[in-house]
Design an enzyme around this catalytic site. Structure first.
Site, PDB file in Angstrom:
ATOM      1  N   GLU A  64       2.919 -20.461  19.668  1.00  0.00           N
ATOM      2  CA  GLU A  64       1.939 -21.553  19.413  1.00  0.00           C
ATOM      3  C   GLU A  64       2.965 -22.268  18.200  1.00  0.00           C
ATOM      4  O   GLU A  64       3.032 -23.679  18.553  1.00  0.00           O
ATOM      5  CB  GLU A  64       0.714 -21.317  18.984  1.00  0.00           C
ATOM      6  CG  GLU A  64       0.069 -20.392  19.618  1.00  0.00           C
ATOM      7  CD  GLU A  64       0.142 -18.896  19.620  1.00  0.00           C
ATOM      8  OE1 GLU A  64       1.217 -18.366  19.345  1.00  0.00           O
ATOM      9  OE2 GLU A  64      -0.861 -18.286  19.710  1.00  0.00           O
ATOM     10  N   SER A 178      21.494  16.146  40.730  1.00  0.00           N
ATOM     11  CA  SER A 178      20.813  14.920  40.966  1.00  0.00           C
ATOM     12  C   SER A 178      21.804  13.810  41.074  1.00  0.00           C
ATOM     13  O   SER A 178      21.513  12.620  41.273  1.00  0.00           O
ATOM     14  CB  SER A 178      19.807  14.608  39.732  1.00  0.00           C
ATOM     15  OG  SER A 178      20.596  14.491  38.629  1.00  0.00           O
ATOM     16  N   THR A 206      18.112  17.942  31.441  1.00  0.00           N
ATOM     17  CA  THR A 206      18.939  16.597  31.865  1.00  0.00           C
ATOM     18  C   THR A 206      19.982  16.436  31.145  1.00  0.00           C
ATOM     19  O   THR A 206      20.983  15.944  31.530  1.00  0.00           O
ATOM     20  CB  THR A 206      17.753  15.356  31.815  1.00  0.00           C
ATOM     21  OG1 THR A 206      16.666  15.781  32.749  1.00  0.00           O
ATOM     22  CG2 THR A 206      18.603  14.177  32.420  1.00  0.00           C
ATOM     23  N   SER A 308       5.431  17.695  33.227  1.00  0.00           N
ATOM     24  CA  SER A 308       4.630  17.703  32.131  1.00  0.00           C
ATOM     25  C   SER A 308       3.604  16.414  31.910  1.00  0.00           C
ATOM     26  O   SER A 308       2.440  16.541  31.826  1.00  0.00           O
ATOM     27  CB  SER A 308       5.109  18.099  30.940  1.00  0.00           C
ATOM     28  OG  SER A 308       5.729  19.363  31.155  1.00  0.00           O
TER      29      SER A 308
HETATM   30  C1  AOF Z   1       3.465 -12.604  18.225  1.00  0.00           C
HETATM   31  N1  AOF Z   1       3.775 -13.655  19.031  1.00  0.00           N
HETATM   32  O1  AOF Z   1       3.549 -15.624  20.050  1.00  0.00           O
HETATM   33  C2  AOF Z   1       1.601 -14.433  19.130  1.00  0.00           C
HETATM   34  C3  AOF Z   1       1.113 -13.289  18.226  1.00  0.00           C
HETATM   35  O2  AOF Z   1       3.892  -9.630  13.134  1.00  0.00           O
HETATM   36  P1  AOF Z   1       3.032 -10.854  13.305  1.00  0.00           P
HETATM   37  O3  AOF Z   1       2.930 -11.332  11.910  1.00  0.00           O
HETATM   38  O4  AOF Z   1       4.076 -11.871  13.789  1.00  0.00           O
HETATM   39  O5  AOF Z   1       1.713 -10.808  13.743  1.00  0.00           O
HETATM   40  C4  AOF Z   1       1.658 -10.202  15.099  1.00  0.00           C
HETATM   41  C5  AOF Z   1       0.446 -10.459  15.798  1.00  0.00           C
HETATM   42  O6  AOF Z   1       0.083 -11.847  16.059  1.00  0.00           O
HETATM   43  C6  AOF Z   1       0.401  -9.906  17.213  1.00  0.00           C
HETATM   44  O7  AOF Z   1      -0.067  -8.426  17.208  1.00  0.00           O
HETATM   45  C7  AOF Z   1      -0.747 -10.824  17.744  1.00  0.00           C
HETATM   46  O8  AOF Z   1      -2.169 -10.028  17.427  1.00  0.00           O
HETATM   47  C8  AOF Z   1      -0.633 -12.197  17.170  1.00  0.00           C
HETATM   48  N2  AOF Z   1      -0.189 -13.055  18.050  1.00  0.00           N
HETATM   49  N3  AOF Z   1       2.211 -12.418  17.995  1.00  0.00           N
HETATM   50  O9  AOF Z   1       4.168 -11.519  17.796  1.00  0.00           O
HETATM   51  C9  AOF Z   1       3.194 -14.599  19.402  1.00  0.00           C
HETATM   52  N4  AOF Z   1       0.799 -15.354  19.405  1.00  0.00           N
HETATM   53 ZN    ZN Z   2       0.195 -16.658  15.811  1.00  0.00          ZN
END
Ligand code: AOF
Ligand code: ZN
Length: 372
Positions: A64, A178, A206, A308
């Site tokens: 955004e 493999s 592996t 597993s």
């Molecule tokens: C993102 N990218 O474009 C949007 C997110 O770690 P922060 O502070 O950047 O926040 C992460 C959280 O923000 C993420 O888990 C989600 O809930 C919200 N939106 N996060 O990394 C984005 N729009």
């Molecule tokens: Zn955001």
């Protein structure tokens, strides 16, 4: 990107068209944003695309922010693949920016299960008088962000199992070899697949048999760090194996048994977890990886480890690379060797997608798309 104008096909068709653009944009963050989501954003007014954004990589601005940073036009519609955040994290709340840019309407594919957001983003938009539509292309958005959603909803990494198979479903020949069941063409695809995940896992057999690097060598993944995870119950892998090299680019995590005779740590991240005669406790391994912020894991083998994960129902996706070879033999390793007694209990995949190549095919199937 700006200035693209096409005659409007009506509000509903326009919504779909612009949401599809937002979804496509979001996928440019594939493999780079975890444990955070992939997000795409598109701002539109009167059928004209004004600005776009996507979450490039972990720690980068939210989609955004990227789309709205320089937006000077009021009254636009904003298409988002995920609910906007309303909390202070690494960046200020996106909802505040949406309000400040005088967005008139927000169309979002889905709510954000992050407890810090979880509907509060939409509530704040509505309180500010911004019209919201939620749920357009929800299925595609959930499928795209399946790693993030599983991690948020279950607290455990999303697990995909990868196996290279002969036409008759064998991972090895009768002697247990493999290399190579699948063609160079399919192996390149298999290497590229690693980039989609935060971590890759293999078992001791592996590592001993193939001496793999388990690194990300296909181009296109920039400087991405892929965590390598090795299950070595007895803590006895020789130190001159390739897995112990290149730990700066691809850090190594080892799991051994609490009962291992040797308790000396072989890497900075060496964990000792409970084990039984079937092997290490996989829930304990997954829990520890989740604590390290690992949202997705690709299980690469071998047969016993894959068995597993399948037997314990600890997988979300299967990615099977099928070659055109027949290998046969009762002793050849297959991916689910313990099997099931009753067909009614067979793990069922949904939405299987096949891609066909000259030398074989790739199947991706999902156990569940969006766990509750
Ligand atoms: C993102 N990218 O474009 C949007 C997110 O770690 P922060 O502070 O950047 O926040 C992460 C959280 O923000 C993420 O888990 C989600 O809930 C919200 N939106 N996060 O990394 C984005 N729009
Ligand atoms: Zn955001």
């Amino acid at each position: 990107m700006s200035g693209t104008k096409r005659r409007s096909a009506g509000p509903q068709a326009d919504d779909l068209r612009f949401m599809k653009i937002a979804l496509r944009l979001s996928r440019r963050g594939l493999g780079l944003t975890e444990p955070n989501p992939m997000v795409g954003a598109v701002a539109v007014k009167d059928g004209r695309l004004l600005a776009t954004g996507f979450h490039r990589c972990f720690g980068a601005p939210h989609a955004e922010c990227m789309a709205l940073e320089d937006l000077a036009v009021a009254g636009a519609t904003l298409y988002l693949t995920l609910e906007p955040c309303g909390h202070f994290g690494k960046t200020p709340p996106c909802v505040d920016l949406i309000i400040a840019r005088k967005i008139r309407r927000v169309v979002a594919a889905m709510a954000d299960p992050n407890p810090l957001v979880n509907g509060s983003g939409f509530a704040r938009l509505q309180a500010a008088g911004i019209e919201t539509r939620v749920g357009l292309c929800r299925e595609q958005a959930e499928r795209s962000n399946r790693h993030y959603l599983t991690f948020m909803r279950t607290g455990l990494p999303y697990v995909a199992i990868h196996a290279g198979l002969s036409l008759d479903g064998k991972m090895t020949d009768k002697a247990g070899r493999s290399r190579w069941i699948t063609s160079p063409e399919l192996r390149r695809c298999a290497h590229g697949l690693r980039g989609e995940f935060s971590a890759i896992l293999a078992g001791r057999n592996t590592i001993l048999a193939d001496d793999p690097h388990l690194t990300l060598r296909e181009p296109g993944w920039g400087g991405k760090q892929l965590l390598r995870v090795v299950l070595d119950s007895g803590n006895s892998l020789p130190h001159d194996l390739n897995i112990f090299k290149d730990q700066e680019r691809s850090p190594l995590v080892i799991f051994s048994s609490l009962d291992a005779g040797e308790r000396k740590k072989r890497t900075a991240r060496h964990f000792f977890v409970p084990a039984d005669d079937q092997g290490l406790s996989l829930p304990a391994v997954l829990g520890r990886l989740a604590e390290m912020g690992i949202a997705s894991l690709l299980v690469e083998g071998g047969g016993r480890v894959i068995d597993s994960f399948v037997r314990q129902g600890l997988f979300d996706e299967l990615v099977l690379f099928h070659s055109g070879r027949l290998v046969g033999g009762r002793d050849a390793v297959q991916p689910f060797c313990s099997g099931i007694e009753d067909l009614a209990q067979a793990p069922q995949l949904a939405d299987c997608h096949w891609s066909h190549f000259a030398s074989g095919s790739i199947m991706r199937g999902y156990r569940r798309c969006s766990p509750d």
